[in-house]
Design an enzyme around this catalytic site. Structure first.
Site, PDB file in Angstrom:
ATOM      1  N   GLY A  86      12.626  -7.405  34.193  1.00  0.00           N
ATOM      2  CA  GLY A  86      12.447  -5.990  34.483  1.00  0.00           C
ATOM      3  C   GLY A  86      11.078  -5.733  35.075  1.00  0.00           C
ATOM      4  O   GLY A  86      10.465  -6.620  35.682  1.00  0.00           O
ATOM      5  N   SER A  87      10.589  -4.529  34.884  1.00  0.00           N
ATOM      6  CA  SER A  87       9.325  -4.127  35.502  1.00  0.00           C
ATOM      7  C   SER A  87       8.138  -4.788  34.829  1.00  0.00           C
ATOM      8  O   SER A  87       8.175  -5.133  33.635  1.00  0.00           O
ATOM      9  CB  SER A  87       9.170  -2.607  35.429  1.00  0.00           C
ATOM     10  OG  SER A  87       8.914  -2.200  34.095  1.00  0.00           O
ATOM     11  N   THR A  88       7.058  -4.947  35.583  1.00  0.00           N
ATOM     12  CA  THR A  88       5.829  -5.503  35.027  1.00  0.00           C
ATOM     13  C   THR A  88       5.258  -4.575  33.956  1.00  0.00           C
ATOM     14  O   THR A  88       4.707  -5.035  32.948  1.00  0.00           O
ATOM     15  CB  THR A  88       4.809  -5.732  36.146  1.00  0.00           C
ATOM     16  OG1 THR A  88       5.312  -6.764  37.010  1.00  0.00           O
ATOM     17  CG2 THR A  88       3.458  -6.171  35.596  1.00  0.00           C
ATOM     18  N   VAL A 118       6.821  -2.660  31.766  1.00  0.00           N
ATOM     19  CA  VAL A 118       7.497  -2.897  30.487  1.00  0.00           C
ATOM     20  C   VAL A 118       7.268  -4.325  30.025  1.00  0.00           C
ATOM     21  O   VAL A 118       7.132  -4.591  28.822  1.00  0.00           O
ATOM     22  CB  VAL A 118       9.005  -2.590  30.610  1.00  0.00           C
ATOM     23  CG1 VAL A 118       9.726  -2.916  29.307  1.00  0.00           C
ATOM     24  CG2 VAL A 118       9.220  -1.126  30.977  1.00  0.00           C
ATOM     25  N   GLU A 158      10.475 -12.315  33.486  1.00  0.00           N
ATOM     26  CA  GLU A 158      10.644 -12.307  34.951  1.00  0.00           C
ATOM     27  C   GLU A 158      10.505 -10.860  35.383  1.00  0.00           C
ATOM     28  O   GLU A 158      11.369 -10.029  35.097  1.00  0.00           O
ATOM     29  CB  GLU A 158      11.997 -12.883  35.341  1.00  0.00           C
ATOM     30  CG  GLU A 158      12.044 -13.322  36.802  1.00  0.00           C
ATOM     31  CD  GLU A 158      12.891 -12.432  37.673  1.00  0.00           C
ATOM     32  OE1 GLU A 158      12.316 -11.499  38.283  1.00  0.00           O
ATOM     33  OE2 GLU A 158      14.101 -12.647  37.752  1.00  0.00           O
TER      34      GLU A 158
END
Length: 479
Positions: free
Chosen positions: A233-235, A237, A255
């Site tokens: 997911g997003s950096t 989070v 990732e």
């Protein structure tokens, strides 16, 4: 038209049972803005129940043979292939994906299940020689136990399958925390495994509303029965997940986001580069972590490349004059804001129309922004949409400097007819993957997949992907 009537509610799967809760939320299709269905919203108690079910199932799942697990995975691949039309419809409804992207997701998911099935038997221990000739040792490789797996909505049959398949194949059990954006799609992965004969409790599934994310995620990571975590997911989070995992001394595979560069050199096949950059930039409306976000073109060929690139966008996406569908209006607003900031600081739109009136707030036409510089937000921020930057460079050193001038490091591409030059670039670019004469979007089961820097750490896929989900135990004994 939605796949289900509004009365349908996506259930959880805990211990092999479909579970419904009083609390539920609406799932809105970005394609038409209509209610697709509803989904149950998990509580901390539901998360605990799923973890307990996984822990109970681990006691017997860990003792299964590689052949038993292999056969279940091969059957799962058959089931996923047989249910292709049904599964694709879920994904199209929930994420607004086009049929080609849905089918690509399923193709990769099916291939991944087959590939993992063939790799299960490669997990083995060793019998090393020790200093003392009267002592011998066995190095065992054992599964961790319960794995908490989290995947995003944008490539659900690739990322969702990956996040559960590798841990399960290695003998772990899983609590799969699905995306609230695509719960029906992700629950279908669980149903595929169930139909393939996966024992109850080996794969459990919950979803929750965004407002419950912090509490439930923190609880699950801290739970003593959860032994490892994976998150795609997003950096933003990912940093939270990494911090929570560290505080609880739990290993984690992350990732995360990307800002993938493509370098187009003066000796490149410009038509090939244009075609591949068009795909890499706008496939699935640019909503892929490996999407091409900035194209660094040698100044001597930049005008010719830009012309071919714009033509390639029209060729690869024949309806590019029409808007592409994004997951929600927030994503559209973000991309527009990034472009407007760039324009205010001297950039120019080479393709696209920010002011076009679209059919809905979830649509945006492909945008190519020329002359992007380091003082612009678009230079550093992941757009995660149909927006790509063009920059001119003159030397290899400059190209490498600009390519690496980002916190991200997931994927990249280099276009050149000189393989030695391509390999020079590949050695210097700080990403988990470099694709020479191919687009930045590339992920397959035979290759380890993951990033560098703020794009995360750990690797999915390939034999090393299974290694991520076992730990060693030394056993010594006197001869």
């Amino acid at each position: 038209m939605s796949v289900h009537p509004p009365s349908f509610t996506v259930p959880f799967s805990i211990g092999g049972n479909d579970c419904y809760t009083d609390a539920a939320f609406d799932v809105i299709s970005p394609s038409n803005g209509k209610l697709a269905h509803r989904c149950g919203s998990a509580t901390v108690a539901d998360a605990s129940a799923a973890i307990t079910a996984a822990a109970d199932a681990f006691k017997t799942w860990r003792t299964t043979t590689p052949v038993q697990r292999r056969d279940i995975f091969l059957k799962a691949a058959e089931v996923m292939a047989a249910r292709r039309e049904e599964l694709a419809s879920y994904m199209a409804t929930e994420t607004g994906a086009t049929p080609p992207w849905c089918n690509f997701n399923l193709d990769v998911g099916i291939g991944m299940l087959k590939d993992v099935a063939g790799r299960i038997a490669t997990l083995d221990g060793s019998f090393p020689a020790l200093m003392d000739p009267t002592t011998s040792a066995i190095v065992m490789r054992e599964p961790y136990g319960v794995v908490l797996a989290m995947a995003p909505w944008n490539a659900p049959y690739i990322l969702g399958t990956r996040c559960v398949a590798f841990p399960i194949a290695a003998g772990n059990t899983v609590v799969f925390k699905g995306s609230e954006v695509a719960p029906r799609t992700m629950s279908a992965i669980v149903s595929v495994f169930r139909e393939a004969g996966l024992p109850d409790g080996v794969l459990n599934f919950i979803v929750h509303e965004p407002s419950a994310a912090a509490e439930i995620t923190a609880h699950a990571i801290a739970h003593p029965q959860v032994k490892k975590i994976n998150f795609t997911g997003s950096t933003r989070v990912g940093r939270i997940i990494g911090r929570l995992a560290g505080e609880n001394l739990k290993p984690v595979v992350l990732e995360l986001g990307g800002k993938a560069p493509a370098i187009v050199w003066e000796d490149a096949n410009l038509q090939l580069a244009a075609d591949q950059c068009a795909l890499g930039s706008f496939l699935h409306s640019g909503q892929i972590c490996m999407s091409t976000e900035k194209i660094l073109v040698h100044k001597s060929v930049k005008p010719e490349f830009l012309d071919k690139f714009i033509n390639a966008i029209d060729k690869v996406f024949p309806n590019s004059g029409d808007a592409l569908t994004l997951i929600n209006s927030v994503a559209v607003d973000k991309n527009k804001a990034l472009v407007k900031d760039a324009l205010n600081k001297g950039a120019a739109v080479a393709l696209g129309n920010l002011d076009a009136q679209e059919a809905s707030g979830t649509r945006l036409r492909p945008i190519v922004v020329d002359n992007v510089t380091a003082d612009m937000e678009l230079y550093r921020t992941e757009s995660f949409g149909p927006t790509v930057s063009i920059m001119g460079v003159e030397s290899e050193d400059e190209a490498i400097r600009v390519a690496n001038d980002t916190e991200y490091g997931l994927s990249s591409a280099v276009f050149t007819e000189d393989l030695r030059r391509g390999l020079r670039f590949a050695r210097e670019i700080e990403t988990g993957a470099v694709h020479i004469n191919n687009m930045t979007v590339h992920d397959e089961a035979a290759l380890p997949h993951g990033g560098a820097k703020a794009s995360g750490y750990g690797r999915f896929n390939a034999s090393k992907g299974l290694d991520e989900w076992v730990r060693t135990k030394n056993v010594t004994f006197k001869n």
